[in-house]
Motif scaffolding. Structure first.
Motif, mmCIF file in Angstrom:
data_model
loop_
_atom_site.group_PDB
_atom_site.id
_atom_site.type_symbol
_atom_site.label_atom_id
_atom_site.label_comp_id
_atom_site.label_asym_id
_atom_site.label_seq_id
_atom_site.Cartn_x
_atom_site.Cartn_y
_atom_site.Cartn_z
ATOM 1 N N ASN A 176 39.645 46.827 37.574
ATOM 2 C CA ASN A 176 38.934 47.088 36.326
ATOM 3 C C ASN A 176 37.425 47.083 36.589
ATOM 4 N N THR A 177 36.962 48.129 37.254
ATOM 5 C CA THR A 177 35.556 48.186 37.665
ATOM 6 C C THR A 177 34.602 48.291 36.473
ATOM 7 N N SER A 178 35.043 48.876 35.372
ATOM 8 C CA SER A 178 34.153 48.937 34.206
ATOM 9 C C SER A 178 33.915 47.533 33.650
ATOM 10 N N ALA A 179 34.929 46.672 33.678
ATOM 11 C CA ALA A 179 34.738 45.285 33.244
ATOM 12 C C ALA A 179 33.827 44.545 34.212
ATOM 13 N N MET A 180 33.994 44.776 35.512
ATOM 14 C CA MET A 180 33.128 44.145 36.511
ATOM 15 C C MET A 180 31.666 44.525 36.249
ATOM 16 N N GLU A 181 31.442 45.796 36.004
ATOM 17 C CA GLU A 181 30.088 46.266 35.737
ATOM 18 C C GLU A 181 29.540 45.625 34.460
ATOM 19 N N PHE A 182 30.337 45.618 33.410
ATOM 20 C CA PHE A 182 29.912 45.038 32.135
ATOM 21 C C PHE A 182 29.544 43.567 32.295
ATOM 22 N N TYR A 183 30.435 42.781 32.908
ATOM 23 C CA TYR A 183 30.183 41.347 33.016
ATOM 24 C C TYR A 183 28.995 41.033 33.908
ATOM 25 N N THR A 184 28.806 41.786 34.996
ATOM 26 C CA THR A 184 27.622 41.524 35.820
ATOM 27 C C THR A 184 26.354 41.878 35.058
ATOM 28 N N GLU A 185 26.397 42.939 34.266
ATOM 29 C CA GLU A 185 25.237 43.286 33.431
ATOM 30 C C GLU A 185 24.958 42.218 32.373
ATOM 31 N N CYS A 186 25.996 41.480 31.988
ATOM 32 C CA CYS A 186 25.840 40.403 30.997
ATOM 33 C C CYS A 186 25.485 39.068 31.649
ATOM 34 N N PHE A 203 26.975 37.537 34.504
ATOM 35 C CA PHE A 203 27.965 36.861 35.350
ATOM 36 C C PHE A 203 27.697 37.296 36.781
ATOM 37 N N ASP A 204 27.002 36.462 37.553
ATOM 38 C CA ASP A 204 26.559 36.879 38.877
ATOM 39 C C ASP A 204 26.912 35.906 39.996
ATOM 40 N N HIS A 205 27.756 34.922 39.727
ATOM 41 C CA HIS A 205 28.187 33.975 40.746
ATOM 42 C C HIS A 205 29.686 34.171 41.021
ATOM 43 N N LEU A 206 30.013 34.424 42.274
ATOM 44 C CA LEU A 206 31.417 34.517 42.664
ATOM 45 C C LEU A 206 31.965 33.101 42.711
ATOM 46 N N ASN A 207 32.976 32.818 41.916
ATOM 47 C CA ASN A 207 33.459 31.457 41.773
ATOM 48 C C ASN A 207 34.787 31.201 42.472
ATOM 49 N N LEU A 208 35.709 32.132 42.375
ATOM 50 C CA LEU A 208 37.049 31.896 42.873
ATOM 51 C C LEU A 208 37.658 33.235 43.262
ATOM 52 N N ILE A 209 38.427 33.240 44.322
ATOM 53 C CA ILE A 209 39.156 34.435 44.702
ATOM 54 C C ILE A 209 40.639 34.094 44.614
ATOM 55 N N GLN A 210 41.373 34.886 43.872
ATOM 56 C CA GLN A 210 42.806 34.679 43.721
ATOM 57 C C GLN A 210 43.525 35.739 44.549
ATOM 58 N N LEU A 211 44.380 35.294 45.446
ATOM 59 C CA LEU A 211 45.146 36.220 46.275
ATOM 60 C C LEU A 211 46.558 36.351 45.727
ATOM 61 N N ARG A 212 47.165 37.501 45.972
ATOM 62 C CA ARG A 212 48.490 37.798 45.438
ATOM 63 C C ARG A 212 49.370 38.321 46.573
ATOM 64 N N LYS A 213 50.632 37.965 46.538
ATOM 65 C CA LYS A 213 51.622 38.456 47.484
ATOM 66 C C LYS A 213 52.737 39.088 46.672
ATOM 67 N N ASN A 214 53.016 40.371 46.911
ATOM 68 C CA ASN A 214 54.073 41.078 46.186
ATOM 69 C C ASN A 214 55.377 41.016 46.967
ATOM 70 N N TYR A 215 56.426 40.610 46.288
ATOM 71 C CA TYR A 215 57.766 40.665 46.867
ATOM 72 C C TYR A 215 58.441 41.978 46.493
ATOM 73 N N ASP A 216 58.053 42.519 45.362
ATOM 74 C CA ASP A 216 58.524 43.830 44.939
ATOM 75 C C ASP A 216 57.511 44.845 45.465
ATOM 76 N N LYS A 217 57.861 45.570 46.486
ATOM 77 C CA LYS A 217 56.927 46.479 47.170
ATOM 78 C C LYS A 217 56.432 47.609 46.271
#
Length: 168
Positions: A124-134, A136-150
Motif C-alpha cells: 500500500n504505497t499510497s498509504a506509506m506516502e500519506f503517513y510519511t507526509e503526515c 510518521f518517519d521512524h521505522l519501528n518494527l518489521i513484521q515478517l510473514r511465511k506463507n504455507y499456501d503458496k
C-alpha cells in the motif's frame, strides 16, 4: 469545505460500522481473500464495539456529513496506535485525511500522548506516502510473514536493511 472530526457518538454508530465493514472488505480485496472471509455489517458492528472498548473512534465530517473515521488504540507509556483511517472512496484525494490527521495530532498532544504508531501493508504505497507526509518517519518494527499456501506468495521485492523480501 468545512472539515471536522468528532468523537463517535450513538447517532453515528451505524454509519461508522458500515464504513468499518467497507474498510475490512477493502483489505480483503487487497489480499485477494475469498468472499467467505469478507465482513458483514454485523461483524463491522462487533469490531467497532471492540474498538471502542480499547480506544477512541472519531468521525470525519465534511459539511456535517460523515465521510470517514479514525480509530486510535491506546497503550502503556503514553503511546497510541492509529489502527485505522478511512475516507469514503468518493471523498479521497481532497485533503480530508490530511486535515483529519492534523486534528488528531492536536488531540493526541492534548491527551499527553508521546508517540503514535501506524502499521502499513508494504504493497500500500499510497498509504506509506500519506503517513510519511503526515510525519510518521521512524521505522519501528518489521513484521515478517511465511506463507504455507503458496498461492499467497507475491513476486514484488523490496530491500530493507540489507534483506531482500517479498512485498505483501
Amino acid at each position: 469545505m468545512n472539515i471536522s472530526i468528532k468523537e463517535l457518538n450513538d447517532d453515528m454508530f451505524i454509519i461508522t460500522a458500515k464504513m468499518v465493514t467497507e474498510l475490512m472488505n477493502y483489505h480483503r480485496k487487497l489480499n485477494n481473500a475469498p468472499k467467505k472471509y469478507w465482513h458483514t455489517l454485523e461483524e463491522g458492528k462487533k469490531a467497532l464495539n471492540e474498538w471502542l472498548s480499547k480506544g477512541s473512534a472519531y468521525n470525519i465530517l465534511l459539511d456535517g456529513e460523515v465521510v470517514g473515521f479514525l480509530y486510535v488504540r491506546y497503550g502503556g507509556q503514553d503511546v497510541a496506535w492509529l489502527e485505522d483511517l478511512y475516507i469514503a472512496e468518493e471523498y479521497r484525494g481532497k485533503g480530508i485525511g490530511r486535515y483529519a490527521m492534523n486534528k488528531l495530532d492536536k488531540i493526541m498532544e492534548e491527551r499527553g500522548i508521546v508517540s503514535m504508531f501506524v502499521d502499513v501493508i508494504p504493497r500500500n504505497t499510497s498509504a506509506m506516502e500519506f503517513y510519511t507526509e503526515c510525519g510518521f518517519d521512524h521505522l519501528n518494527l518489521i513484521q515478517l510473514r511465511k506463507n504455507y499456501d503458496k498461492k499467497l506468495n507475491k513476486q514484488d521485492e523490496v530491500e530493507i536493511l540489507g534483506f531482500n523480501l517479498k512485498k505483501y
